[in-house]
Design a protein around this motif. Structure first.
Motif, mmCIF file in Angstrom:
data_model
loop_
_atom_site.group_PDB
_atom_site.id
_atom_site.type_symbol
_atom_site.label_atom_id
_atom_site.label_comp_id
_atom_site.label_asym_id
_atom_site.label_seq_id
_atom_site.Cartn_x
_atom_site.Cartn_y
_atom_site.Cartn_z
ATOM 1 N N PHE A 189 0.194 -0.972 -0.641
ATOM 2 C CA PHE A 189 -0.464 0.006 -0.224
ATOM 3 C C PHE A 189 0.757 1.232 0.055
ATOM 4 C CE2 PHE A 189 -2.771 3.186 2.431
ATOM 5 C CZ PHE A 189 -4.123 3.130 1.807
ATOM 6 N N ALA A 190 0.754 2.064 -0.957
ATOM 7 C CA ALA A 190 1.714 3.110 -1.035
ATOM 8 C C ALA A 190 0.753 4.479 -1.131
ATOM 9 C CB ALA A 190 2.141 3.589 -2.132
ATOM 10 N N ASN A 191 1.714 5.555 -0.019
ATOM 11 C CA ASN A 191 0.794 7.094 0.079
ATOM 12 C C ASN A 191 2.134 8.074 0.153
ATOM 13 O OD1 ASN A 191 -0.901 8.537 1.057
ATOM 14 N ND2 ASN A 191 -1.788 7.239 3.146
ATOM 15 N N VAL A 192 1.465 8.971 -0.872
ATOM 16 C CA VAL A 192 2.663 9.926 -0.237
ATOM 17 C C VAL A 192 2.942 10.887 0.843
ATOM 18 C CG1 VAL A 192 2.841 12.423 -1.445
ATOM 19 C CG2 VAL A 192 2.421 10.547 -3.014
ATOM 20 N N PHE A 193 4.246 11.338 1.078
ATOM 21 C CA PHE A 193 4.238 12.225 2.573
ATOM 22 C C PHE A 193 5.512 13.157 2.539
ATOM 23 C CE2 PHE A 193 2.903 8.077 4.331
ATOM 24 C CZ PHE A 193 1.818 8.089 5.247
ATOM 25 N N SER A 194 4.651 14.747 3.491
ATOM 26 C CA SER A 194 5.929 15.395 2.985
ATOM 27 C C SER A 194 7.115 15.123 3.634
ATOM 28 C CB SER A 194 5.290 16.697 3.708
ATOM 29 O OG SER A 194 3.852 17.133 2.938
ATOM 30 N N LEU A 195 7.994 15.534 3.350
ATOM 31 C CA LEU A 195 9.186 14.408 4.243
ATOM 32 C C LEU A 195 10.467 16.101 4.098
ATOM 33 C CD1 LEU A 195 11.576 13.682 1.963
ATOM 34 C CD2 LEU A 195 9.981 11.679 2.363
ATOM 35 N N SER A 196 11.543 15.684 4.754
ATOM 36 C CA SER A 196 12.141 16.627 4.716
ATOM 37 C C SER A 196 13.803 16.012 5.616
ATOM 38 C CB SER A 196 12.390 18.193 5.424
ATOM 39 O OG SER A 196 13.019 18.930 4.944
ATOM 40 N N ASP A 197 14.991 16.163 5.099
ATOM 41 C CA ASP A 197 15.702 16.096 5.950
ATOM 42 C C ASP A 197 16.843 16.979 6.541
ATOM 43 O OD1 ASP A 197 17.209 16.826 3.529
ATOM 44 O OD2 ASP A 197 18.635 15.606 3.178
ATOM 45 N N GLY A 198 16.530 18.567 6.304
ATOM 46 C CA GLY A 198 17.093 19.382 7.129
ATOM 47 C C GLY A 198 16.315 21.258 6.310
ATOM 48 N N PRO A 199 16.542 21.611 6.774
ATOM 49 C CA PRO A 199 16.081 23.297 6.246
ATOM 50 C C PRO A 199 16.645 22.791 4.438
ATOM 51 C CG PRO A 199 16.906 23.423 8.728
ATOM 52 C CD PRO A 199 16.708 22.259 8.533
ATOM 53 N N PRO A 200 16.083 24.415 3.902
ATOM 54 C CA PRO A 200 16.595 24.738 2.748
ATOM 55 C C PRO A 200 18.300 25.189 2.685
ATOM 56 C CG PRO A 200 14.503 24.973 3.002
ATOM 57 C CD PRO A 200 14.964 25.216 4.512
ATOM 58 N N GLY A 201 19.232 24.650 1.910
ATOM 59 C CA GLY A 201 20.349 25.477 2.133
ATOM 60 C C GLY A 201 20.914 24.561 1.505
ATOM 61 N N PRO A 202 22.107 24.311 1.315
ATOM 62 C CA PRO A 202 23.422 23.711 0.879
ATOM 63 C C PRO A 202 23.026 21.968 1.161
ATOM 64 C CG PRO A 202 24.817 24.485 2.290
ATOM 65 C CD PRO A 202 22.883 24.957 1.902
ATOM 66 N N ARG A 203 23.361 21.672 2.198
ATOM 67 C CA ARG A 203 22.928 19.958 2.923
ATOM 68 C C ARG A 203 22.476 19.982 4.022
ATOM 69 N NH1 ARG A 203 28.631 21.927 3.722
ATOM 70 N NH2 ARG A 203 30.011 21.233 2.235
#
Length: 192
Positions: free
Chosen positions: A57-71
Motif C-alpha cells: 500500500f503506497a501513500n504520498v508523504f511530505s518529508l525533509s532531511d533538513g532546512p533549505p540550504g546546501p546540505r
C-alpha cells in the motif's frame, strides 16, 4: 562585474540549480542530493487493513532531511498521525520503502526527462519508520516546518508526532544500466 552575475546565480538557486546533481558514478552523493532536493516521497507499507491485509500500500508523504540550504542530514523526517492509514500499517509492521525522485523538482522538466527516464534520478530506500525522541524532534520540527510551514497549523487533536525513516538499504537509479546499491554507511559518510 560581480553585480552582473548576481541575478544569474540567484535564478539558478531559485530554480533548484545550486551545485547541481553529482556525477552518476558517485551514487552516494547522488542519493543525498536527491533526498535533499525532494519535499515529498511515496511511502509503501504492508497493509494491516482488510481487504488488502499483507499487500503493498503506497501513500504520498511530505518529508525533509533538513532546512533549505546546501546540505541536509540525509535522514528523511516525517510528520505523522495515527489517524493516517499508512501509520496504522506501520504500527503493525514498521518495515516500509520510500521513493523520492527529481521528477518533483524543475530539473527533469528543464532537461526534458520523463519521470521514468533513469536520468531523472530517483532513490529507493527500505527500512523502518520510527518515532523520534524529544531531542531529535527539535531538529525534525525545524527540518519539516521550514519546508512545509502549513504543518504548524494542522489540527492539534490529531496528535501529530515526528518520525524518521531508518534506512537499511538504498538503491539509486540515475543512469541507464540498472540500479546501484549504496550502503547506509556510504550514504551518511558522504559530503553532499
Amino acid at each position: 562585474m560581480w553585480l552582473l552575475l548576481l541575478p544569474w546565480a540567484l535564478l539558478a538557486l531559485l530554480a533548484g540549480g545550486g551545485a547541481g546533481i553529482p556525477p552518476h558514478d558517485d551514487a552516494p552523493r547522488v542519493a543525498r542530493y536527491v533526498v535533499h532536493q525532494c519535499d515529498w516521497g511515496a511511502l509503501a507499507t504492508l497493509s494491516a487493513r482488510e481487504p488488502l491485509r499483507g499487500r503493498p500500500f503506497a501513500n504520498v508523504f511530505s518529508l525533509s532531511d533538513g532546512p533549505p540550504g546546501p546540505r541536509g542530514s540525509g535522514v528523511p523526517y516525517l510528520y505523522l498521525t495515527a489517524l493516517e492509514v499508512s501509520v496504522q500499517d506501520l504500527q503493525v509492521d514498521a518495515n516500509a520503502s520510500l521513493t523520492v525522485s527529481l521528477a518533483q523538482t524543475p530539473y527533469c522538466k528543464k532537461k526534458g526527462y520523463d519521470p521514468q527516464n533513469p536520468l531523472c534520478a530517483h532513490i529507493i530506500f527500505s527500512g523502518t519508520v520510527d518515532k523520534v525522541n524529544d531531542t531529535e524532534a527539535v531538529f525534525a520540527k525545524l527540518a519539516l516546518f521550514s519546508r512545509h510551514p502549513e504543518m504548524a497549523s494542522w489540527p492539534r487533536d490529531h496528535n501529530w508526532f515526528f518520525a524518521k525513516f531508518n534506512i537499511t538499504n538504498i538503491w539509486v537509479l540515475d543512469y541507464f544500466g540498472g540500479l546501484k546499491t549504496v550502503t547506509p554507511q556510504e550514504y551518511y559518510n558522504v559530503t553532499p
